[in-house]
Design a protein around this motif. Structure first.
Motif: not given
Length: 243
Positions: A80-81, A78, A24, A20, A121-126, A74
């Motif tokens: 993520y951006s 994880g 990120e 990473y 953002s992309d980190g939502r699922d985590g 996930v």
């Protein structure tokens, strides 16, 4: 969670390698025994990251206020951006360190904003995974804490599953999903990381270190250590540099 602002790092978690970089976000549900190395940094531009403990109550409140969407699966770690808005909020949080009085009043609000920005953002699922698995992660966390405190004790899946108040099959599956490894492999890596710390201190014999981390056979300890870290413990004891 780790907000990476500059440079790059690598985590080696069993057979998985995770890289990473600046810009990120790294999310971990539980503490993981892993090898970590900085792969990108100079004296002028050192590696910079901010580690933030996630307030699960605040996170739960925020999740309840954002529109729902399907959750993708996930992994234990994880990457993520980061949205620019989360980076800006993190920098404002760091600036508060220069003013303790302001930090006392404002820091919690800025941390809440960081979580909100990541939820969009992309980190939502985590983050959603952490909310939905909160009780499971708490139970797994209790077990990993127990493992940390009992490195010299043998473990049986049946016993630690009962500590988590789960059936063996449910616990085994949940543990692997949360950590990316099995309970036995996790405990072994905890032992070996502690052994490496003791080797670096050079305050004990190899036999004493082996016994301290639960190995009955110094030869087996040396083999497992070399397999994990690439060199034998006796070699590391001689090669670690001290000032």
């Amino acid at each position: 969670m780790y907000v990476v602002l500059q440079g790059a790092k690598r985590i080696i978690l069993g057979s998985r390698q995770i890289d990473y970089h600046g810009g990120e976000l790294v999310l971990m549900g539980v503490d993981l025994p892993a090898l970590v190395e900085i792969t990108e940094a100079t004296e002028e531009t050192p590696y910079l990251a901010v580690e933030l403990a996630i307030d699960r109550q605040v996170l739960g409140e925020l999740v309840a206020q954002v529109p729902p969407r399907p959750l993708t699966r996930v992994q234990a770690v994880g990457v993520y951006s980061l949205p620019p808005s989360a980076i800006c909020a993190t920098l404002r949080l760091l600036q508060l360190m220069e003013s303790p009085d302001d930090a006392r009043i404002l820091a919690q609000g800025v941390k809440r904003e960081i979580l909100y920005r990541i939820l969009n953002s992309d980190g939502r699922d985590g983050l959603l995974q952490m909310v939905r698995a909160e009780q499971t992660l708490a139970s797994i966390g209790q077990v990993t804490d127990w493992m940390h405190d009992h490195l010299d004790a043998p473990i049986a899946v049946e016993d630690i599953a009962s500590r988590a108040e789960m059936s063996v099959s449910t616990f085994y599956r949940a543990f692997k999903e949360a950590t990316g490894t099995t309970p036995a492999q996790y405990h072994k890596m905890l032992r070996l990381h502690e052994a490496r710390r003791l080797v670096a201190l050079r305050s004990r014999s190899m036999a004493s270190i082996s016994e301290a981390v639960g190995y009955a056979s110094p030869a087996q300890f040396s083999r497992d250590y070399k397999r994990a870290f690439g060199s034998a413990p006796i070699h590391d004891a001689k090669s670690f540099n001290y000032r």
